[in-house]
Design an enzyme around this catalytic site. Structure first.
Site, PDB file in Angstrom:
ATOM      1  N   LYS A  95      38.198  64.547  37.336  1.00 14.43           N
ATOM      2  CA  LYS A  95      38.057  65.698  38.232  1.00 14.43           C
ATOM      3  C   LYS A  95      37.599  65.147  39.582  1.00 14.43           C
ATOM      4  O   LYS A  95      36.495  64.612  39.709  1.00 14.43           O
ATOM      5  CB  LYS A  95      37.042  66.711  37.703  1.00 14.43           C
ATOM      6  CG  LYS A  95      36.921  67.926  38.627  1.00 14.43           C
ATOM      7  CD  LYS A  95      35.802  68.853  38.213  1.00 14.43           C
ATOM      8  CE  LYS A  95      35.681  69.990  39.227  1.00 14.43           C
ATOM      9  NZ  LYS A  95      34.456  70.805  39.018  1.00 14.43           N
ATOM     10  N   GLY A 156      28.228  77.373  42.163  1.00 18.84           N
ATOM     11  CA  GLY A 156      26.948  77.906  41.737  1.00 18.84           C
ATOM     12  C   GLY A 156      26.542  79.219  42.367  1.00 18.84           C
ATOM     13  O   GLY A 156      25.439  79.712  42.132  1.00 18.84           O
ATOM     14  N   ALA A 182      34.503  77.081  40.197  1.00 19.52           N
ATOM     15  CA  ALA A 182      33.387  77.369  41.100  1.00 19.52           C
ATOM     16  C   ALA A 182      33.290  78.847  41.460  1.00 19.52           C
ATOM     17  O   ALA A 182      34.284  79.495  41.777  1.00 19.52           O
ATOM     18  CB  ALA A 182      33.467  76.543  42.381  1.00 19.52           C
ATOM     19  N   GLY A 183      32.066  79.348  41.410  1.00 17.40           N
ATOM     20  CA  GLY A 183      31.779  80.714  41.835  1.00 17.40           C
ATOM     21  C   GLY A 183      31.872  81.767  40.757  1.00 17.40           C
ATOM     22  O   GLY A 183      31.464  82.912  40.971  1.00 17.40           O
ATOM     23  N   ASN A 204      30.218  76.636  34.674  1.00 19.44           N
ATOM     24  CA  ASN A 204      29.027  75.847  34.377  1.00 19.44           C
ATOM     25  C   ASN A 204      27.760  76.657  34.622  1.00 19.44           C
ATOM     26  O   ASN A 204      27.088  77.084  33.697  1.00 19.44           O
ATOM     27  CB  ASN A 204      29.028  74.559  35.202  1.00 19.44           C
ATOM     28  CG  ASN A 204      27.881  73.612  34.854  1.00 19.44           C
ATOM     29  OD1 ASN A 204      27.796  72.513  35.362  1.00 19.44           O
ATOM     30  ND2 ASN A 204      26.976  73.997  33.962  1.00 19.44           N
ATOM     31  N   THR A 205      27.458  76.903  35.898  1.00 10.58           N
ATOM     32  CA  THR A 205      26.188  77.537  36.251  1.00 10.58           C
ATOM     33  C   THR A 205      25.967  78.860  35.533  1.00 10.58           C
ATOM     34  O   THR A 205      24.874  79.119  35.013  1.00 10.58           O
ATOM     35  CB  THR A 205      26.113  77.759  37.774  1.00 10.58           C
ATOM     36  OG1 THR A 205      26.201  76.494  38.438  1.00 10.58           O
ATOM     37  CG2 THR A 205      24.818  78.447  38.164  1.00 10.58           C
TER      38      THR A 205
END
Length: 256
Positions: A95, A156, A182-183, A204-205
């Site tokens: 990645k 995040g 992301a986001g 993830n977050t």
């Protein structure tokens, strides 16, 4: 079934390894998510030993590892990190992340394209994290990237699909898998991404910082499955007008 390069995945949910309270919780959440592809930042693991606190449980879990170059600020730094990862982990999957500004963590389009072209030529399977730029995504595809990973919102931030209009164009024109990265903050964001045509999402977050990461991982798994099933089922088209689901006057005419 999702195919990227030489691998196939049953799950359309990819997960990360950062921000978890413990390695055990990380693995439990990954298992609950059903994810088969897991990213890890090379700067967070000790590549000299496979009993690293993050690396060892991931290897034991049997997931496909996707090392990332998070922390790299230039193409040269990312290429260097990629070679370290390939030597240490025995994988040519990568990645690609290049974000020079630590405050916003937005990907550098110029350095990303430059690094991607070089890494593909060097035999890497490159999945670049990039802005939701249809022109850039097409260029990344043309230089040989195995997929593109445009952002939904800053890393995040949990803001969801703030770039939806651009994501729709990227998805429409892509001939490689599109992974929204992301986001994504709640399961409904993931479902929306799959409904609109994304091939997968990376989360993830939103999982790691939840009060109950394991149950949140389950929720994301179900949301991704629901979004994919909804898309495959052929949802009805949107309309500016109302359309009755049953006759409005039939019973009145029959009783007249």
């Amino acid at each position: 079934m999702l195919r990227i390069a030489d691998k196939t995945f049953d799950s359309h949910l990819f997960t990360g390894t950062g921000k978890f309270a413990s390695s055990q919780l990380m693995v439990e959440a990954i298992r609950a998510s059903g994810s088969q592809l897991v990213t890890l930042a090379m700067k967070r693991v000790d590549l000299r030993q496979h009993n690293d606190a993050i690396l060892e449980p991931l290897i034991a879990a049997g997931v496909t590892l996707l090392p990332n170059t998070s922390g790299a600020k230039t193409a040269e730094e990312a290429i260097f990190a990629a070679h370290l990862a390939r030597e240490a982990l025995g994988t040519n999957w990568l990645k690609l992340e290049i974000h020079p500004d630590a405050r916003w963590l937005l990907p550098d389009p110029i350095e990303t394209l430059k690094a991607a072209e070089t890494l593909v030529q060097q035999g890497f399977v490159v999945l670049p994290y990039c802005g939701a730029d249809p022109v850039l995504c097409k260029r990344l595809e043309e230089v040989g990237c195995a997929a593109v990973m445009p952002l939904g919102a800053p890393i995040g931030s949990n803001q969801g699909l703030e770039t939806r209009a651009m994501l729709e164009i990227i998805i429409q024109q892509a001939t490689v898998p599109v992974v929204v990265d992301a986001g994504i903050g709640v399961p409904s964001h993931a479902a929306q991404a799959l409904e609109m045509g994304a091939d997968a999402v990376l989360v993830n977050t939103a999982i790691a910082v939840a009060d109950d990461p394991v149950n949140m991982a389950k929720a994301f798994r179900l949301a991704v499955e629901a979004g994919l099933l909804a898309r495959q089922s052929g949802p009805g088209s949107r309309s500016h007008f109302a359309h009755a689901t049953s006759p409005l006057t039939g019973f009145l005419e029959a009783s007249a």
